[in-house]
Write a protein that holds these residues in place. Sequence first.
Motif, PDB file in Angstrom:
ATOM      1  N   HIS A  32       0.823  -1.208   0.000  1.00 44.54           N
ATOM      2  CA  HIS A  32       0.000   0.000   0.000  1.00 44.54           C
ATOM      3  C   HIS A  32       0.855   1.255   0.000  1.00 44.54           C
ATOM      4  CE1 HIS A  32      -2.447   3.217   2.020  1.00 44.54           C
ATOM      5  NE2 HIS A  32      -3.277   2.848   1.055  1.00 44.54           N
ATOM      6  N   SER A  33       1.846   1.314   0.902  1.00 42.34           N
ATOM      7  CA  SER A  33       2.674   2.513   1.013  1.00 42.34           C
ATOM      8  C   SER A  33       4.046   2.157   1.562  1.00 42.34           C
ATOM      9  CB  SER A  33       2.013   3.536   1.943  1.00 42.34           C
ATOM     10  OG  SER A  33       2.894   4.617   2.217  1.00 42.34           O
ATOM     11  N   THR A  34       5.070   2.815   1.010  1.00 43.18           N
ATOM     12  CA  THR A  34       6.426   2.710   1.561  1.00 43.18           C
ATOM     13  C   THR A  34       6.939   4.094   1.950  1.00 43.18           C
ATOM     14  OG1 THR A  34       7.372   2.821  -0.677  1.00 43.18           O
ATOM     15  CG2 THR A  34       6.986   0.626   0.254  1.00 43.18           C
ATOM     16  N   ALA A  35       6.020   5.031   2.184  1.00 45.61           N
ATOM     17  CA  ALA A  35       6.424   6.399   2.518  1.00 45.61           C
ATOM     18  C   ALA A  35       7.235   6.458   3.811  1.00 45.61           C
ATOM     19  CB  ALA A  35       5.196   7.298   2.625  1.00 45.61           C
ATOM     20  N   LEU A  36       6.849   5.660   4.797  1.00 45.21           N
ATOM     21  CA  LEU A  36       7.524   5.697   6.093  1.00 45.21           C
ATOM     22  C   LEU A  36       8.677   4.707   6.185  1.00 45.21           C
ATOM     23  CD1 LEU A  36       4.390   5.993   8.395  1.00 45.21           C
ATOM     24  CD2 LEU A  36       6.190   7.699   8.156  1.00 45.21           C
ATOM     25  N   GLY A  37       8.765   3.780   5.233  1.00 44.63           N
ATOM     26  CA  GLY A  37       9.801   2.750   5.272  1.00 44.63           C
ATOM     27  C   GLY A  37       9.336   1.551   4.486  1.00 44.63           C
ATOM     28  N   PRO A  38      10.105   0.450   4.529  1.00 44.22           N
ATOM     29  CA  PRO A  38       9.675  -0.754   3.817  1.00 44.22           C
ATOM     30  C   PRO A  38       8.316  -1.223   4.314  1.00 44.22           C
ATOM     31  CG  PRO A  38      11.426  -1.259   5.397  1.00 44.22           C
ATOM     32  CD  PRO A  38      11.348   0.232   5.305  1.00 44.22           C
ATOM     33  N   ALA A  39       7.501  -1.707   3.403  1.00 44.72           N
ATOM     34  CA  ALA A  39       6.177  -2.200   3.784  1.00 44.72           C
ATOM     35  C   ALA A  39       6.328  -3.450   4.640  1.00 44.72           C
ATOM     36  CB  ALA A  39       5.350  -2.508   2.537  1.00 44.72           C
ATOM     37  N   ALA A  40       5.508  -3.558   5.669  1.00 42.47           N
ATOM     38  CA  ALA A  40       5.562  -4.710   6.563  1.00 42.47           C
ATOM     39  C   ALA A  40       4.151  -5.151   6.899  1.00 42.47           C
ATOM     40  CB  ALA A  40       6.325  -4.368   7.841  1.00 42.47           C
ATOM     41  N   GLY A  41       3.930  -6.448   6.857  1.00 44.80           N
ATOM     42  CA  GLY A  41       2.632  -7.016   7.198  1.00 44.80           C
ATOM     43  C   GLY A  41       2.646  -8.505   6.975  1.00 44.80           C
ATOM     44  N   GLY A  42       1.775  -9.226   7.647  1.00 48.18           N
ATOM     45  CA  GLY A  42       1.819 -10.675   7.683  1.00 48.18           C
ATOM     46  C   GLY A  42       1.383 -11.366   6.406  1.00 48.18           C
ATOM     47  N   CYS A  43       1.598 -12.679   6.414  1.00 44.48           N
ATOM     48  CA  CYS A  43       1.206 -13.570   5.327  1.00 44.48           C
ATOM     49  C   CYS A  43       0.010 -14.394   5.807  1.00 44.48           C
ATOM     50  CB  CYS A  43       2.372 -14.476   4.954  1.00 44.48           C
ATOM     51  SG  CYS A  43       1.988 -15.718   3.702  1.00 44.48           S
ATOM     52  N   ARG A  44      -1.106 -14.262   5.137  1.00 43.83           N
ATOM     53  CA  ARG A  44      -2.327 -14.970   5.518  1.00 43.83           C
ATOM     54  C   ARG A  44      -2.574 -16.123   4.545  1.00 43.83           C
ATOM     55  NH1 ARG A  44      -7.769 -11.881   7.263  1.00 43.83           N
ATOM     56  NH2 ARG A  44      -6.278 -11.427   8.918  1.00 43.83           N
ATOM     57  N   MET A  45      -2.822 -17.319   5.083  1.00 40.65           N
ATOM     58  CA  MET A  45      -3.206 -18.463   4.256  1.00 40.65           C
ATOM     59  C   MET A  45      -4.642 -18.828   4.602  1.00 40.65           C
ATOM     60  SD  MET A  45      -1.471 -22.278   3.782  1.00 40.65           S
ATOM     61  CE  MET A  45       0.072 -21.623   3.145  1.00 40.65           C
ATOM     62  N   TYR A  46      -5.501 -18.760   3.595  1.00 40.10           N
ATOM     63  CA  TYR A  46      -6.928 -18.965   3.844  1.00 40.10           C
ATOM     64  C   TYR A  46      -7.579 -19.490   2.564  1.00 40.10           C
ATOM     65  CZ  TYR A  46     -11.636 -18.079   5.587  1.00 40.10           C
ATOM     66  OH  TYR A  46     -12.932 -18.227   6.005  1.00 40.10           O
ATOM     67  N   PRO A  47      -8.532 -20.427   2.680  1.00 40.32           N
ATOM     68  CA  PRO A  47      -9.199 -20.975   1.488  1.00 40.32           C
ATOM     69  C   PRO A  47     -10.315 -20.062   0.997  1.00 40.32           C
ATOM     70  CG  PRO A  47      -9.999 -22.095   3.444  1.00 40.32           C
ATOM     71  CD  PRO A  47      -8.907 -21.151   3.912  1.00 40.32           C
ATOM     72  N   TYR A  48      -9.946 -18.942   0.438  1.00 38.11           N
ATOM     73  CA  TYR A  48     -10.935 -17.973  -0.033  1.00 38.11           C
ATOM     74  C   TYR A  48     -11.889 -18.624  -1.044  1.00 38.11           C
ATOM     75  CZ  TYR A  48      -7.933 -14.383   2.022  1.00 38.11           C
ATOM     76  OH  TYR A  48      -7.194 -13.618   2.902  1.00 38.11           O
ATOM     77  N   ALA A  49     -13.128 -18.183  -1.012  1.00 36.24           N
ATOM     78  CA  ALA A  49     -14.124 -18.737  -1.920  1.00 36.24           C
ATOM     79  C   ALA A  49     -13.820 -18.383  -3.369  1.00 36.24           C
ATOM     80  CB  ALA A  49     -15.515 -18.234  -1.539  1.00 36.24           C
ATOM     81  N   SER A  50     -13.128 -17.258  -3.567  1.00 35.72           N
ATOM     82  CA  SER A  50     -12.798 -16.825  -4.924  1.00 35.72           C
ATOM     83  C   SER A  50     -11.532 -15.979  -4.897  1.00 35.72           C
ATOM     84  CB  SER A  50     -13.946 -16.012  -5.536  1.00 35.72           C
ATOM     85  OG  SER A  50     -14.074 -14.768  -4.856  1.00 35.72           O
ATOM     86  N   GLU A  51     -10.928 -15.817  -6.046  1.00 32.77           N
ATOM     87  CA  GLU A  51      -9.766 -14.946  -6.161  1.00 32.77           C
ATOM     88  C   GLU A  51     -10.162 -13.499  -5.899  1.00 32.77           C
ATOM     89  OE1 GLU A  51      -8.102 -15.730  -9.983  1.00 32.77           O
ATOM     90  OE2 GLU A  51      -7.684 -17.830  -9.540  1.00 32.77           O
ATOM     91  N   GLN A  52     -11.382 -13.142  -6.254  1.00 33.19           N
ATOM     92  CA  GLN A  52     -11.866 -11.787  -5.993  1.00 33.19           C
ATOM     93  C   GLN A  52     -11.924 -11.513  -4.495  1.00 33.19           C
ATOM     94  OE1 GLN A  52     -12.460  -9.646  -8.487  1.00 33.19           O
ATOM     95  NE2 GLN A  52     -12.907  -7.958  -7.090  1.00 33.19           N
ATOM     96  N   ASP A  53     -12.362 -12.497  -3.719  1.00 34.12           N
ATOM     97  CA  ASP A  53     -12.394 -12.342  -2.265  1.00 34.12           C
ATOM     98  C   ASP A  53     -10.985 -12.162  -1.710  1.00 34.12           C
ATOM     99  OD1 ASP A  53     -15.116 -12.615  -2.286  1.00 34.12           O
ATOM    100  OD2 ASP A  53     -15.144 -14.672  -1.554  1.00 34.12           O
ATOM    101  N   ALA A  54     -10.038 -12.911  -2.252  1.00 36.45           N
ATOM    102  CA  ALA A  54      -8.650 -12.803  -1.804  1.00 36.45           C
ATOM    103  C   ALA A  54      -8.092 -11.417  -2.109  1.00 36.45           C
ATOM    104  CB  ALA A  54      -7.797 -13.877  -2.463  1.00 36.45           C
ATOM    105  N   LEU A  55      -8.397 -10.904  -3.298  1.00 43.67           N
ATOM    106  CA  LEU A  55      -7.920  -9.577  -3.670  1.00 43.67           C
ATOM    107  C   LEU A  55      -8.518  -8.512  -2.759  1.00 43.67           C
ATOM    108  CD1 LEU A  55      -6.389  -7.665  -5.557  1.00 43.67           C
ATOM    109  CD2 LEU A  55      -8.396  -7.673  -7.059  1.00 43.67           C
ATOM    110  N   THR A  56      -9.812  -8.614  -2.496  1.00 47.68           N
ATOM    111  CA  THR A  56     -10.465  -7.650  -1.603  1.00 47.68           C
ATOM    112  C   THR A  56      -9.806  -7.654  -0.235  1.00 47.68           C
ATOM    113  OG1 THR A  56     -12.590  -7.880  -2.740  1.00 47.68           O
ATOM    114  CG2 THR A  56     -12.643  -7.058  -0.481  1.00 47.68           C
ATOM    115  N   ASP A 115       0.403 -14.553  10.335  1.00 48.53           N
ATOM    116  CA  ASP A 115      -0.973 -14.067  10.269  1.00 48.53           C
ATOM    117  C   ASP A 115      -1.879 -15.295  10.356  1.00 48.53           C
ATOM    118  OD1 ASP A 115      -3.533 -12.805   8.764  1.00 48.53           O
ATOM    119  OD2 ASP A 115      -2.267 -11.197   9.520  1.00 48.53           O
ATOM    120  N   VAL A 116      -3.142 -15.129  10.036  1.00 48.55           N
ATOM    121  CA  VAL A 116      -4.084 -16.249  10.072  1.00 48.55           C
ATOM    122  C   VAL A 116      -3.582 -17.363   9.159  1.00 48.55           C
ATOM    123  CG1 VAL A 116      -6.427 -16.973   9.509  1.00 48.55           C
ATOM    124  CG2 VAL A 116      -6.031 -14.751  10.586  1.00 48.55           C
ATOM    125  N   GLY A 117      -3.434 -18.554   9.695  1.00 44.20           N
ATOM    126  CA  GLY A 117      -3.002 -19.696   8.919  1.00 44.20           C
ATOM    127  C   GLY A 117      -1.508 -19.838   8.748  1.00 44.20           C
TER     128      GLY A 117
END
Length: 349
Positions: A32-56, A115-117
Amino acid sequence: MELFSHQEFDHHEQVMFCHDRETGLRGIIAIHSTALGPAAGGCRMYPYASEQDALTDVLRLSRGMSYKNAIAGLPLGGGKCVIIADPARADKPELLRAFSKHVQALGGRYWTAIDVGVGPEDADILAENCDYVFARASQFPEGVTASQFTALGAFTSLRAGVEHVWNRSDLTGLRVAVQGVGGTGRELCRLLHEAGAELVVADVQQDAVRFAVESYGAEAVDPDRIHAQDVDVFAPCALGAVINDDTIDEIRVRLVSGIANNQLAAPEHGKILKDRGITYVPDFVANAGGVMGSATMIYSEPSLEASRESVLTLHDTVATILAQAAREDRATFEVAEQIAGERIAAAGR
């Protein structure tokens, strides 16, 4: 899939779709943003119903990480990644190894974590082929995990909310409904129990519920009804969008403060809570303890005591947000997003 016109696209700097033929990996990395520094956030593994849900989900989560890291005062931007898969599948390690190569290819522009999973031991598997993984099991002493910092931050934020609503710091007798009592939710339950709170819990995993009942004297209820309990505080600690058109009319608490990401299905739900006299501690503030306690490994020498002290500063952050929102008669999430957004914008300038 539409990206630039997606309702959750918020001027993200980069969105990368990841695939591996051999494992069948399907994943998405959103920066989303690297204005303050390198982007950081977890890796979530989840059986999304669709690729659209995963993107959202990954678009919402990565934006939330920008705000979370900014409001926590960290020199980090916001990003997130998701793997479309059941975390219980037998070839999970192979999926993680394949995915980690995509994170490595970004050269430190994005750091990932649990993150989750995806737990601390899974993070160590990610790190086999990637230099940009934090909150790994091997980075903490035995018995210590990043989720404990998340729970401590959530407990600290909830206590600040209690002080704002009831003008009391003592939690004795306070009834709290905890939705989701996995690793982090369980630790929050422990802290609340030791502080004298009475617990009502729900989870789709009955073993987790049974542990909370036997260990903390919790009352177990149907997961579909946990939001509607006659309690003082609702603490969402599972997946997001739990405050939505179907649930909001049944929420009768005075305070909502929990660990789950993206608890509001839409911004208007935060405004409805305000209009009904329900104080909401913005989720990206309440759950910031995990990244505050573990991301020091990205930019400094880690120290458990320093990490703990950093997480405890969330009390004053929450108190400031709630006081400003009350003073200006605004929804709390709007105030928190404004503070975070101003910090990101200032860094960008």
